[in-house]
Motif scaffolding. Structure first.
Motif, PDB file in Angstrom:
ATOM      1  N   UNK A  67      26.577  29.517  45.921  1.00 51.19           N
ATOM      2  CA  UNK A  67      26.960  28.473  44.964  1.00 51.19           C
ATOM      3  C   UNK A  67      26.942  28.945  43.504  1.00 51.19           C
ATOM      4  N   UNK A  68      26.210  30.018  43.200  1.00 53.57           N
ATOM      5  CA  UNK A  68      26.180  30.480  41.805  1.00 53.57           C
ATOM      6  C   UNK A  68      27.512  31.086  41.371  1.00 53.57           C
ATOM      7  N   UNK A  69      28.389  31.327  42.333  1.00 55.79           N
ATOM      8  CA  UNK A  69      29.699  31.918  42.030  1.00 55.79           C
ATOM      9  C   UNK A  69      30.792  30.888  41.773  1.00 55.79           C
ATOM     10  N   UNK A  70      30.502  29.617  41.949  1.00 57.24           N
ATOM     11  CA  UNK A  70      31.525  28.584  41.807  1.00 57.24           C
ATOM     12  C   UNK A  70      32.264  28.720  40.469  1.00 57.24           C
ATOM     13  N   UNK A  71      33.561  28.945  40.516  1.00 57.91           N
ATOM     14  CA  UNK A  71      34.397  29.035  39.317  1.00 57.91           C
ATOM     15  C   UNK A  71      34.544  30.434  38.745  1.00 57.91           C
ATOM     16  N   UNK A  72      33.814  31.406  39.247  1.00 58.60           N
ATOM     17  CA  UNK A  72      33.872  32.757  38.667  1.00 58.60           C
ATOM     18  C   UNK A  72      35.268  33.364  38.807  1.00 58.60           C
ATOM     19  N   UNK A  73      35.996  32.995  39.865  1.00 60.90           N
ATOM     20  CA  UNK A  73      37.332  33.562  40.103  1.00 60.90           C
ATOM     21  C   UNK A  73      38.358  33.101  39.073  1.00 60.90           C
ATOM     22  N   UNK A  74      38.000  32.172  38.201  1.00 61.82           N
ATOM     23  CA  UNK A  74      38.910  31.736  37.142  1.00 61.82           C
ATOM     24  C   UNK A  74      38.968  32.748  35.997  1.00 61.82           C
ATOM     25  N   UNK A  75      38.079  33.720  35.999  1.00 65.30           N
ATOM     26  CA  UNK A  75      38.015  34.736  34.952  1.00 65.30           C
ATOM     27  C   UNK A  75      38.671  36.025  35.427  1.00 65.30           C
ATOM     28  N   UNK A  76      39.281  36.765  34.503  1.00 69.95           N
ATOM     29  CA  UNK A  76      39.894  38.046  34.859  1.00 69.95           C
ATOM     30  C   UNK A  76      38.874  39.175  34.869  1.00 69.95           C
ATOM     31  N   UNK A  77      37.815  39.028  34.083  1.00 73.67           N
ATOM     32  CA  UNK A  77      36.797  40.075  33.962  1.00 73.67           C
ATOM     33  C   UNK A  77      35.405  39.452  33.986  1.00 73.67           C
ATOM     34  N   UNK A  78      34.453  40.239  34.467  1.00 69.76           N
ATOM     35  CA  UNK A  78      33.051  39.818  34.466  1.00 69.76           C
ATOM     36  C   UNK A  78      32.184  40.970  33.985  1.00 69.76           C
ATOM     37  N   UNK A  79      30.980  40.633  33.570  1.00 70.43           N
ATOM     38  CA  UNK A  79      29.964  41.615  33.208  1.00 70.43           C
ATOM     39  C   UNK A  79      28.970  41.663  34.357  1.00 70.43           C
ATOM     40  N   UNK A  80      28.727  42.853  34.866  1.00 73.14           N
ATOM     41  CA  UNK A  80      27.803  43.009  35.991  1.00 73.14           C
ATOM     42  C   UNK A  80      26.565  43.752  35.503  1.00 73.14           C
ATOM     43  N   UNK A  81      25.409  43.125  35.687  1.00 72.37           N
ATOM     44  CA  UNK A  81      24.136  43.777  35.394  1.00 72.37           C
ATOM     45  C   UNK A  81      23.550  44.211  36.724  1.00 72.37           C
TER      46      UNK A  81
END
Length: 184
Positions: A67-81
């Motif tokens: 559930x913490x990923x809900x909506x993440x696919x709306x972004x083209x890029x993410x920051x991964x730690x």
């Protein structure tokens, strides 16, 4: 507010939210023992950077946290730690390094470099988000090796994260230019 060094250095709990599934099994090629950038070493770095730039990896978030990923696919890029779990314990005590192991670069504190050898080997990578299926996020350009624990994922927001007036030292700009010249 004044704090005691021992109190500030107390242990904290850091819990991964998943792991990286990647064909990348090793970090950047080791620098030459003499520390000078040979053409062979620079070629290996170019190949490695090109491979990573096009590499697709998966961020496998624990299913119970999907559930913490809900909506993440709306972004083209993410920051991964992520945690650089292959950095040996003895390398975590290193305080200063020559960037990329190159003796022709000035020795700097690890916080002034991108070295994975640091007290807490927490690394950050901006990556392209390719797709998401349930608890698995496919990304392109992640330098994390297979099995690296994922600590957090944040959306990249151009107007918030980009700093137009950012300044970097001459040696860092030189490294960037060398990589760009060899990777047009």
């Amino acid at each position: 507010m004044k704090s005691d060094s021992n109190e500030a250095r107390s242990a904290m709990a850091l819990v991964p939210v998943g792991h990286v599934r990647s064909p990348l099994k090793d970090f950047l090629p080791a620098p030459p023992a003499h520390g000078h950038a040979t053409e062979e070493y620079l070629t290996n770095i170019r190949r490695y950077n090109e491979r990573v730039r096009n590499l697709e990896s998966e961020l496998v978030i624990f299913p119970e946290l999907e559930d913490i990923l809900l909506g993440i696919e709306e972004f083209s890029h993410v920051l991964v730690l992520y945690w650089a779990h292959q950095v040996p314990e003895e390398r975590r005590g290193v305080l200063q390094v020559h960037p990329m192991g190159r003796k022709d670069m000035p020795k700097r504190g690890v916080f002034a470099t991108c070295s994975p050898a640091r007290p807490n080997p927490i690394l950050l990578s901006p990556v392209r988000l390719v797709s998401r299926s349930r608890n698995v996020v496919v990304v392109r350009g992640l330098e994390a090796v297979d099995g690296s624990p994922v600590l957090d994922v944040k959306p990249y927001v151009r107007g918030y994260h980009a700093i137009d007036e950012a300044v970097v030292p001459q040696w860092m700009e030189r490294l960037r230019q060398e990589m760009q010249e060899r990777n047009p």
